[in-house]
Design an enzyme around this catalytic site. Structure first.
Site, PDB file in Angstrom:
ATOM      1  N   HIS A   4       1.708 -18.217  -1.748  1.00 60.20           N
ATOM      2  CA  HIS A   4       2.474 -17.127  -1.439  1.00 60.20           C
ATOM      3  C   HIS A   4       2.857 -16.194  -0.566  1.00 60.20           C
ATOM      4  O   HIS A   4       3.191 -15.068  -0.617  1.00 60.20           O
ATOM      5  CB  HIS A   4       1.429 -15.858  -2.713  1.00 60.20           C
ATOM      6  CG  HIS A   4       1.174 -17.065  -3.903  1.00 60.20           C
ATOM      7  ND1 HIS A   4      -0.213 -17.074  -4.072  1.00 60.20           N
ATOM      8  CD2 HIS A   4       2.028 -16.439  -5.235  1.00 60.20           C
ATOM      9  CE1 HIS A   4      -0.159 -17.420  -5.333  1.00 60.20           C
ATOM     10  NE2 HIS A   4       0.985 -17.152  -6.361  1.00 60.20           N
ATOM     11  N   GLY A  20       1.455  -0.817  -1.389  1.00 59.32           N
ATOM     12  CA  GLY A  20       1.297  -1.776  -2.843  1.00 59.32           C
ATOM     13  C   GLY A  20       2.971  -1.953  -2.610  1.00 59.32           C
ATOM     14  O   GLY A  20       3.632  -3.259  -2.852  1.00 59.32           O
ATOM     15  N   ARG A  24       7.243  -0.495   1.033  1.00 55.37           N
ATOM     16  CA  ARG A  24       6.994   0.386   2.126  1.00 55.37           C
ATOM     17  C   ARG A  24       6.148   0.000   3.539  1.00 55.37           C
ATOM     18  O   ARG A  24       6.358   1.019   4.359  1.00 55.37           O
ATOM     19  CB  ARG A  24       5.673   1.661   1.671  1.00 55.37           C
ATOM     20  CG  ARG A  24       4.393   2.256   1.380  1.00 55.37           C
ATOM     21  CD  ARG A  24       5.621   3.964   2.488  1.00 55.37           C
ATOM     22  NE  ARG A  24       5.623   3.809   1.530  1.00 55.37           N
ATOM     23  CZ  ARG A  24       5.368   5.104   0.719  1.00 55.37           C
ATOM     24  NH1 ARG A  24       4.955   5.570   0.850  1.00 55.37           N
ATOM     25  NH2 ARG A  24       6.790   6.306  -0.078  1.00 55.37           N
ATOM     26  N   ARG A  43       8.696 -14.375  -2.316  1.00 56.41           N
ATOM     27  CA  ARG A  43       8.878 -13.238  -3.777  1.00 56.41           C
ATOM     28  C   ARG A  43       9.129 -11.399  -2.684  1.00 56.41           C
ATOM     29  O   ARG A  43       9.022 -10.417  -3.590  1.00 56.41           O
ATOM     30  CB  ARG A  43       7.441 -12.713  -4.514  1.00 56.41           C
ATOM     31  CG  ARG A  43       7.512 -14.545  -4.920  1.00 56.41           C
ATOM     32  CD  ARG A  43       6.063 -14.277  -5.921  1.00 56.41           C
ATOM     33  NE  ARG A  43       5.969 -14.945  -6.659  1.00 56.41           N
ATOM     34  CZ  ARG A  43       6.385 -15.622  -7.840  1.00 56.41           C
ATOM     35  NH1 ARG A  43       6.012 -14.719  -9.053  1.00 56.41           N
ATOM     36  NH2 ARG A  43       5.651 -16.511  -8.663  1.00 56.41           N
ATOM     37  N   ARG A  87      -5.962  -0.811   2.359  1.00 59.04           N
ATOM     38  CA  ARG A  87      -4.637  -0.506   1.403  1.00 59.04           C
ATOM     39  C   ARG A  87      -4.981   1.092   1.446  1.00 59.04           C
ATOM     40  O   ARG A  87      -5.720   1.753   1.808  1.00 59.04           O
ATOM     41  CB  ARG A  87      -5.967  -0.542  -0.019  1.00 59.04           C
ATOM     42  CG  ARG A  87      -5.362   0.035  -1.039  1.00 59.04           C
ATOM     43  CD  ARG A  87      -5.201  -0.668  -2.478  1.00 59.04           C
ATOM     44  NE  ARG A  87      -4.999   0.110  -3.513  1.00 59.04           N
ATOM     45  CZ  ARG A  87      -4.397   0.603  -4.183  1.00 59.04           C
ATOM     46  NH1 ARG A  87      -2.552   0.523  -3.089  1.00 59.04           N
ATOM     47  NH2 ARG A  87      -3.730   1.643  -4.616  1.00 59.04           N
ATOM     48  N   SER A  90      -1.714   5.015  -3.685  1.00 62.01           N
ATOM     49  CA  SER A  90      -1.567   6.349  -4.040  1.00 62.01           C
ATOM     50  C   SER A  90      -2.413   6.264  -5.620  1.00 62.01           C
ATOM     51  O   SER A  90      -3.054   5.261  -5.820  1.00 62.01           O
ATOM     52  CB  SER A  90      -0.401   6.353  -4.700  1.00 62.01           C
ATOM     53  OG  SER A  90       0.197   5.733  -5.816  1.00 62.01           O
ATOM     54  N   MET A 180      -6.216   0.876  -9.451  1.00 62.62           N
ATOM     55  CA  MET A 180      -5.170  -0.449  -9.848  1.00 62.62           C
ATOM     56  C   MET A 180      -5.372  -1.565  -8.753  1.00 62.62           C
ATOM     57  O   MET A 180      -5.210  -2.417  -9.427  1.00 62.62           O
ATOM     58  CB  MET A 180      -3.728  -0.621 -10.256  1.00 62.62           C
ATOM     59  CG  MET A 180      -3.588   0.458 -11.118  1.00 62.62           C
ATOM     60  SD  MET A 180      -2.290   0.695 -12.508  1.00 62.62           S
ATOM     61  CE  MET A 180      -2.911  -0.151 -13.599  1.00 62.62           C
ATOM     62  N   GLU A 181      -5.982  -1.598  -7.708  1.00 62.93           N
ATOM     63  CA  GLU A 181      -6.749  -2.516  -6.810  1.00 62.93           C
ATOM     64  C   GLU A 181      -7.677  -3.027  -6.428  1.00 62.93           C
ATOM     65  O   GLU A 181      -8.077  -3.914  -5.975  1.00 62.93           O
ATOM     66  CB  GLU A 181      -5.179  -2.848  -6.054  1.00 62.93           C
ATOM     67  CG  GLU A 181      -4.136  -2.916  -6.363  1.00 62.93           C
ATOM     68  CD  GLU A 181      -3.011  -1.558  -6.896  1.00 62.93           C
ATOM     69  OE1 GLU A 181      -3.827  -0.457  -7.053  1.00 62.93           O
ATOM     70  OE2 GLU A 181      -2.156  -1.653  -7.560  1.00 62.93           O
ATOM     71  N   ASP A 204      -0.455  11.626  -8.299  1.00 66.97           N
ATOM     72  CA  ASP A 204      -0.562  13.130  -9.244  1.00 66.97           C
ATOM     73  C   ASP A 204      -2.435  12.895  -9.865  1.00 66.97           C
ATOM     74  O   ASP A 204      -2.769  12.820  -9.856  1.00 66.97           O
ATOM     75  CB  ASP A 204       0.647  11.896 -10.605  1.00 66.97           C
ATOM     76  CG  ASP A 204      -0.749  10.751 -11.087  1.00 66.97           C
ATOM     77  OD1 ASP A 204      -0.167   9.782 -10.327  1.00 66.97           O
ATOM     78  OD2 ASP A 204      -1.360  10.536 -11.899  1.00 66.97           O
ATOM     79  N   ARG A 217       6.104  12.489  -1.874  1.00 63.33           N
ATOM     80  CA  ARG A 217       4.490  11.259  -1.267  1.00 63.33           C
ATOM     81  C   ARG A 217       5.900  10.759   0.283  1.00 63.33           C
ATOM     82  O   ARG A 217       4.315  10.796   0.708  1.00 63.33           O
ATOM     83  CB  ARG A 217       4.932  10.235  -2.344  1.00 63.33           C
ATOM     84  CG  ARG A 217       4.321  10.557  -3.816  1.00 63.33           C
ATOM     85  CD  ARG A 217       4.034   9.277  -4.154  1.00 63.33           C
ATOM     86  NE  ARG A 217       5.155   8.840  -4.864  1.00 63.33           N
ATOM     87  CZ  ARG A 217       5.926   9.128  -5.979  1.00 63.33           C
ATOM     88  NH1 ARG A 217       5.144  10.296  -6.802  1.00 63.33           N
ATOM     89  NH2 ARG A 217       6.799   8.419  -6.472  1.00 63.33           N
TER      90      ARG A 217
HETATM   91  N1  HPA Z   1      -3.298   5.623 -12.964  1.00 63.75           N
HETATM   92  C1  HPA Z   1      -2.549   4.574 -12.621  1.00 63.75           C
HETATM   93  N2  HPA Z   1      -2.408   4.070 -11.420  1.00 63.75           N
HETATM   94  C2  HPA Z   1      -1.893   5.230 -10.373  1.00 63.75           C
HETATM   95  C3  HPA Z   1      -2.131   6.630 -11.051  1.00 63.75           C
HETATM   96  C4  HPA Z   1      -1.983   6.560 -12.447  1.00 63.75           C
HETATM   97  O1  HPA Z   1      -2.383   7.658 -12.830  1.00 63.75           O
HETATM   98  N3  HPA Z   1      -1.262   6.911 -10.202  1.00 63.75           N
HETATM   99  C5  HPA Z   1      -1.301   5.864  -8.620  1.00 63.75           C
HETATM  100  N4  HPA Z   1      -1.526   5.093  -9.724  1.00 63.75           N
END
Ligand code: HPA
Length: 231
Positions: A4, A20, A24, A43, A87, A90, A180-181, A204, A217
């Site tokens: 990869h 991510g 960016r 990719r 990392r 957000s 998520m990571e 958020d 952001r």
């Molecule tokens: N959920 C999951 N991952 C995120 C979120 C969220 O609300 N905001 C930024 N990354």
């Protein structure tokens, strides 16, 4: 070369910043680094190496979610001699103490993913940040006049949760925010004897339902970058 990453041997610095979004990564390379070159583009997951204040540093996209970051983190640590992955991402706030654009240093990461099953651990693995990186990031933030939130995050496998109230259970355990990571990043670093830290900007809030715009952001992102680049 790995499946990869099509960079040459020694193409990466010891420290890689990982947003991510690969665009960016391009933005960071073009706006913060000097003597930059693109080192991988498989990719379109762009990776760059350049210099910041005379020090070699790399930046590469991770993609979204545990499967994606785990591929790139493993290959960088294992095949490219990378020692530190930071990392920069957000998160969604679970805590009412977090405002939009606040900075979170992920001291630990919980998960609803089965990622740890890969390691056949006879129990539950607690994924934690490298302490030296965490302490340095904390001090960098303070020096910049930023008060970071330090604590647990949830690395979720699901963005669109069917049970819309499930997050409140994590909130009751003082988990500050969701992304998520990080669980995978920290676990891979621990397994390979490497170092990792996640720095997040609140994009958020599950508590207030407020959201940032992409443009806003971008501005708040500057604070996070200054903390990360000076590690
Ligand atoms: N959920 C999951 N991952 C995120 C979120 C969220 O609300 N905001 C930024 N990354």
């Amino acid at each position: 070369m790995t499946p990869h990453i099509n960079a040459k041997e020694n193409a990466f610095a010891k420290t890689v910043l990982m947003p991510g979004d690969p665009l960016r990564a391009k933005f960071i390379a073009e706006n913060y680094l000097e003597n930059v070159s693109l080192v991988t583009d498989v990719r379109n997951m762009y990776g760059y190496t350049g210099e910041y204040k005379g020090k070699k540093i790399s930046v590469m996209g991770s993609g979204m979610g545990i499967p994606s970051i785990s591929i790139y983190a493993y290959e960088l640590f294992n095949f490219y001699g990378v020692e530190n992955i930071i990392r920069v991402g957000s998160c969604g706030a679970y805590s009412d103490k977090l405002d939009l654009y606040d900075i979170v240093l992920a001291q630990g990461a919980c998960t609803n993913s089965s990622f740890q099953e890969n390691y056949h651990i006879p129990g539950t693995f607690s994924a934690i940040a490298d302490f030296d990186l965490l302490l340095k990031a904390y001090n960098n933030a303070k020096d910049l006049g930023i008060e970071p939130h330090v604590g647990n995050v949830l690395s979720s496998d699901v963005f669109y949760q069917d049970d819309v109230n499930a997050w409140k259970k994590w909130q009751s355990m003082d988990v500050l925010a969701v992304e998520m990571e990080s669980y995978a990043l920290y676990t891979i670093a621990a397994n390979l004897g490497k170092k990792a830290l996640t720095i997040l900007t609140v994009s958020d809030s599950l508590v207030t339902q407020k959201e940032t715009t992409a443009e806003e952001r971008q501005n708040s992102f500057t604070k996070m970058m200054e903390i990360a680049l000076n590690l």
